[in-house]
Design an enzyme around this catalytic site. Sequence first.
Site, PDB file in Angstrom:
ATOM      1  N   GLU A 197       9.672  16.434  14.619  1.00 41.66           N
ATOM      2  CA  GLU A 197      10.279  16.568  13.290  1.00 41.66           C
ATOM      3  C   GLU A 197       9.664  17.781  12.598  1.00 41.66           C
ATOM      4  O   GLU A 197       8.440  17.870  12.479  1.00 41.66           O
ATOM      5  CB  GLU A 197       9.889  15.377  12.417  1.00 41.66           C
ATOM      6  CG  GLU A 197      10.443  14.046  12.770  1.00 41.66           C
ATOM      7  CD  GLU A 197       9.845  12.951  11.863  1.00 41.66           C
ATOM      8  OE1 GLU A 197       8.614  12.806  11.807  1.00 41.66           O
ATOM      9  OE2 GLU A 197      10.630  12.245  11.228  1.00 41.66           O
ATOM     10  N   GLU A 222       9.495   1.317  10.843  1.00 40.65           N
ATOM     11  CA  GLU A 222      10.505   2.362  10.626  1.00 40.65           C
ATOM     12  C   GLU A 222       9.767   3.687  10.773  1.00 40.65           C
ATOM     13  O   GLU A 222       9.037   4.093   9.866  1.00 40.65           O
ATOM     14  CB  GLU A 222      11.110   2.233   9.213  1.00 40.65           C
ATOM     15  CG  GLU A 222      11.893   0.959   8.981  1.00 40.65           C
ATOM     16  CD  GLU A 222      13.240   0.960   9.692  1.00 40.65           C
ATOM     17  OE1 GLU A 222      13.671   2.001  10.206  1.00 40.65           O
ATOM     18  OE2 GLU A 222      13.857  -0.117   9.746  1.00 40.65           O
ATOM     19  N   LYS A 251       0.867  -1.181   0.000  1.00 39.05           N
ATOM     20  CA  LYS A 251       0.000   0.000   0.000  1.00 39.05           C
ATOM     21  C   LYS A 251       0.900   1.226   0.000  1.00 39.05           C
ATOM     22  O   LYS A 251       1.413   1.650   1.032  1.00 39.05           O
ATOM     23  CB  LYS A 251      -0.909   0.034   1.236  1.00 39.05           C
ATOM     24  CG  LYS A 251      -2.059   1.007   1.038  1.00 39.05           C
ATOM     25  CD  LYS A 251      -2.417   1.828   2.259  1.00 39.05           C
ATOM     26  CE  LYS A 251      -1.519   2.985   2.510  1.00 39.05           C
ATOM     27  NZ  LYS A 251      -1.546   4.063   1.501  1.00 39.05           N
ATOM     28  N   CYS A 278      13.456  11.033   7.345  1.00 34.20           N
ATOM     29  CA  CYS A 278      13.331  10.608   8.740  1.00 34.20           C
ATOM     30  C   CYS A 278      14.668  10.724   9.476  1.00 34.20           C
ATOM     31  O   CYS A 278      14.697  10.807  10.696  1.00 34.20           O
ATOM     32  CB  CYS A 278      12.847   9.167   8.789  1.00 34.20           C
ATOM     33  SG  CYS A 278      13.895   8.075   7.835  1.00 34.20           S
TER      34      CYS A 278
HETATM   35  N1  LIG Z   1      12.306   5.334   9.932  1.00 38.58           N
HETATM   36  C1  LIG Z   1      12.250   5.352   8.620  1.00 38.58           C
HETATM   37  O1  LIG Z   1      12.919   4.577   7.944  1.00 38.58           O
HETATM   38  C2  LIG Z   1      11.378   6.345   7.913  1.00 38.58           C
HETATM   39  C3  LIG Z   1      11.557   6.525   6.540  1.00 38.58           C
HETATM   40  C4  LIG Z   1      10.753   7.436   5.860  1.00 38.58           C
HETATM   41  C5  LIG Z   1       9.782   8.157   6.557  1.00 38.58           C
HETATM   42  N2  LIG Z   1       9.640   7.969   7.881  1.00 38.58           N
HETATM   43  C6  LIG Z   1       8.652   8.752   8.621  1.00 38.58           C
HETATM   44  O2  LIG Z   1       7.446   8.852   7.864  1.00 38.58           O
HETATM   45  C7  LIG Z   1       6.784  10.064   8.150  1.00 38.58           C
HETATM   46  C8  LIG Z   1       6.413  10.744   6.856  1.00 38.58           C
HETATM   47  O3  LIG Z   1       5.685   9.899   6.056  1.00 38.58           O
HETATM   48  P1  LIG Z   1       4.092   9.941   5.948  1.00 38.58           P
HETATM   49  O4  LIG Z   1       3.611  11.345   6.198  1.00 38.58           O
HETATM   50  O5  LIG Z   1       3.715   9.287   4.668  1.00 38.58           O
HETATM   51  O6  LIG Z   1       3.666   9.039   7.186  1.00 38.58           O
HETATM   52  P2  LIG Z   1       2.236   8.449   7.547  1.00 38.58           P
HETATM   53  O7  LIG Z   1       2.394   7.672   8.785  1.00 38.58           O
HETATM   54  O8  LIG Z   1       1.190   9.492   7.490  1.00 38.58           O
HETATM   55  O9  LIG Z   1       1.917   7.493   6.321  1.00 38.58           O
HETATM   56  C9  LIG Z   1       2.726   6.390   5.999  1.00 38.58           C
HETATM   57  C10 LIG Z   1       1.889   5.370   5.250  1.00 38.58           C
HETATM   58  O10 LIG Z   1       0.859   4.906   6.119  1.00 38.58           O
HETATM   59  C11 LIG Z   1      -0.391   5.045   5.504  1.00 38.58           C
HETATM   60  N3  LIG Z   1      -1.426   5.214   6.524  1.00 38.58           N
HETATM   61  C12 LIG Z   1      -1.875   6.362   7.092  1.00 38.58           C
HETATM   62  N4  LIG Z   1      -2.860   6.070   7.976  1.00 38.58           N
HETATM   63  C13 LIG Z   1      -3.004   4.719   7.985  1.00 38.58           C
HETATM   64  C14 LIG Z   1      -3.845   3.813   8.674  1.00 38.58           C
HETATM   65  N5  LIG Z   1      -4.749   4.241   9.556  1.00 38.58           N
HETATM   66  N6  LIG Z   1      -3.712   2.492   8.428  1.00 38.58           N
HETATM   67  C15 LIG Z   1      -2.800   2.039   7.538  1.00 38.58           C
HETATM   68  N7  LIG Z   1      -1.977   2.860   6.834  1.00 38.58           N
HETATM   69  C16 LIG Z   1      -2.082   4.172   7.063  1.00 38.58           C
HETATM   70  C17 LIG Z   1      -0.221   6.220   4.552  1.00 38.58           C
HETATM   71  O11 LIG Z   1      -1.216   6.215   3.558  1.00 38.58           O
HETATM   72  C18 LIG Z   1       1.164   5.935   4.023  1.00 38.58           C
HETATM   73  O12 LIG Z   1       1.108   4.950   3.032  1.00 38.58           O
HETATM   74  C19 LIG Z   1       7.758  10.861   8.990  1.00 38.58           C
HETATM   75  O13 LIG Z   1       7.390  10.757  10.335  1.00 38.58           O
HETATM   76  C20 LIG Z   1       9.092  10.161   8.748  1.00 38.58           C
HETATM   77  O14 LIG Z   1      10.032  10.332   9.761  1.00 38.58           O
HETATM   78  C21 LIG Z   1      10.396   7.077   8.577  1.00 38.58           C
HETATM   79  O1  LIG Z   2      13.180   9.155   5.295  1.00 39.35           O
HETATM   80  C1  LIG Z   2      13.978   8.335   5.725  1.00 39.35           C
HETATM   81  C2  LIG Z   2      14.547   7.333   4.850  1.00 39.35           C
HETATM   82  O2  LIG Z   2      14.800   6.134   5.414  1.00 39.35           O
HETATM   83  C3  LIG Z   2      15.321   7.807   3.727  1.00 39.35           C
HETATM   84  S1  LIG Z   2      16.899   7.203   3.572  1.00 39.35           S
HETATM   85  O3  LIG Z   2      16.894   5.742   3.719  1.00 39.35           O
HETATM   86  O4  LIG Z   2      17.775   7.807   4.584  1.00 39.35           O
HETATM   87  O5  LIG Z   2      17.366   7.582   2.216  1.00 39.35           O
END
Ligand SMILES: NC(=O)c1ccc[n+]([C@@H]2O[C@H](COP(=O)([O-])OP(=O)(O)OC[C@H]3O[C@@H](n4cnc5c(N)ncnc54)[C@H](O)[C@@H]3O)[C@@H](O)[C@H]2O)c1
Ligand SMILES: O=C[C@H](O)CS(=O)(=O)O
Length: 485
Positions: free
Chosen positions: A387, A256, A181, A290
């Site tokens: 963040e 993550e 998804k 992130c």
């Molecule tokens: N730790 C990591 O590796 C990592 C990497 C990239 C992003 N992030 C984090 O992601 C966030 C940004 O991404 P975002 O805004 O897309 O996050 P988000 O949590 O809003 O969404 C992530 C995914 O979850 C889905 N989602 C949302 N609500 C849901 C629900 N109720 N049930 C199932 N799925 C649901 C979204 O549609 C999307 O596909 C930041 O907090 C960032 O730090 C973490």
């Molecule tokens: O947003 C966080 C990701 O994990 C990106 S990256 O793996 O550092 O490129």
Amino acid sequence: MKNLKDKNLFREAGLIGGEWVAAGSGRTVDVVDPATQAAIGAVPDMAGPETRSAIEAAAFAYGDWKKKTNAERAGLLEAWHGLMLAHLDDLALILTTEQGKPLDEARGEIRYGASFVKWFAEEARRINGHTIPSPTPDRRIIVLKEPVGVCGIITPWNFPNAMITRKVAPALAAGCTVVIKPSEFTPFSALALGVLAERAGIPAGVINIVTGMPVEIGNEIVANETVRKISFTGSTRVGSLLMRGAADTVKRLSLELGGNAPLIVFDDADLDLAVEGALVSKFRNGGQTCVCANRILVQAGVYEAFAAKLSARVNAMTVGPGTQPGVAIGPMINMAAVEKINHHVEDALAKGAEIITEKPVLPEGAQYVAPLVLTGATKDMQLAAEETFGPVAPLFQFETEEEAITLANGTPYGLASYFYTENLKRAWRVGEALEFGMVGLNTGSVSMEVAPFGGVKQSGLGREGAQAGIEEYLEMKSFHMGGLG
Ligand SMILES: NC(=O)c1ccc[n+]([C@@H]2O[C@H](COP(=O)([O-])OP(=O)(O)OC[C@H]3O[C@@H](n4cnc5c(N)ncnc54)[C@H](O)[C@@H]3O)[C@@H](O)[C@H]2O)c1
Ligand SMILES: O=C[C@H](O)CS(=O)(=O)O
């Protein structure tokens, strides 16, 4: 989408059991170019029934996929990897158009995403079990490694390619099948990966992609007993929601989640190196990563010099559409992101921070934000606790090493951290004291396929990449052979 060399990579349909399908309801979700706010296409707004079909397709395909030899699965992953690189320019253009990052960065993400497919194709050949010395002479014990089963893969918008391959490649290498998804903001990168997987010969149903708004799709993935694991990248809020939901059917989880990375610059740092690291860590993807430095902690003796060097570099950044050559900062993903960033800056200014960078010329378009360096940041500001997810570099001043460590660890998050020092003893002391899953010493980058990626505390569970990444998709089976006396 115009300007693609291979127009078939752009799909406005979900992928279930090898068929490209619309939503049963006929509903669609528009996907918008963040540079212009114009719709670039629409994807099916799928819900529970389509998600169930995708899970059933994945379960059906699992039977044959897990029985393939590891070398066969590796070969198919290698073919997928080759196609990603062959279509690098098109994949990057799709990514920039739906996500906004500069095209050069998008190309970098496609290479990075593909590197996980290559890595786990190689790891597929090394899924080794082991033997255990038996406590009695009439028994032999071996430990087999088996795939977990059908996996739900839920990914964010900020890295629409690599966050998928970092999960799907180890899942497939292990013998699992998946239902992906993608984020509703960036589904086209995922769908293009689906097209290339088909062309690579990955069988129907091994990769399924369900598009649309998240709640109903997410609820089905969480509740469905056939799904044995969820691998999620995204916010801590949604991650903990999934964790609660997954408890009912006791699914395995990889999470993550968000971070709040400190980047510490000590008096004895190589300042030019520290500025380079801060630029890479803070401003990659416009600060929407992130692992980006959310808090830059600078020791008093070099505070002014570091601030001057960093702001000179930030003043030279160009803001604009990601497709324009020379752009360093593209548009933010949506207006909610812009509002959060502005709110963090206003809160910091009201509490005594100061902007030391020049106001750049911003292009037309509501989703552009100026990159900023703020001095005088303090821990009572909102940008210290959450963040910001934007191109804002707040500089906090500290006096002692202990103070820096306390500040750095003073967050419920524990994903990435960075520090700069030329002192070997301090390097070990601080490296061991930082409570984060990843620590960068004299580097602003910790993301690569060869090293474990993941967080502690509220930044998540499990590790991606590296040798550890495939274990997330494997179960151990203890096989006892008795009666051998
Ligand atoms: N730790 C990591 O590796 C990592 C990497 C990239 C992003 N992030 C984090 O992601 C966030 C940004 O991404 P975002 O805004 O897309 O996050 P988000 O949590 O809003 O969404 C992530 C995914 O979850 C889905 N989602 C949302 N609500 C849901 C629900 N109720 N049930 C199932 N799925 C649901 C979204 O549609 C999307 O596909 C930041 O907090 C960032 O730090 C973490
Ligand atoms: O947003 C966080 C990701 O994990 C990106 S990256 O793996 O550092 O490129």
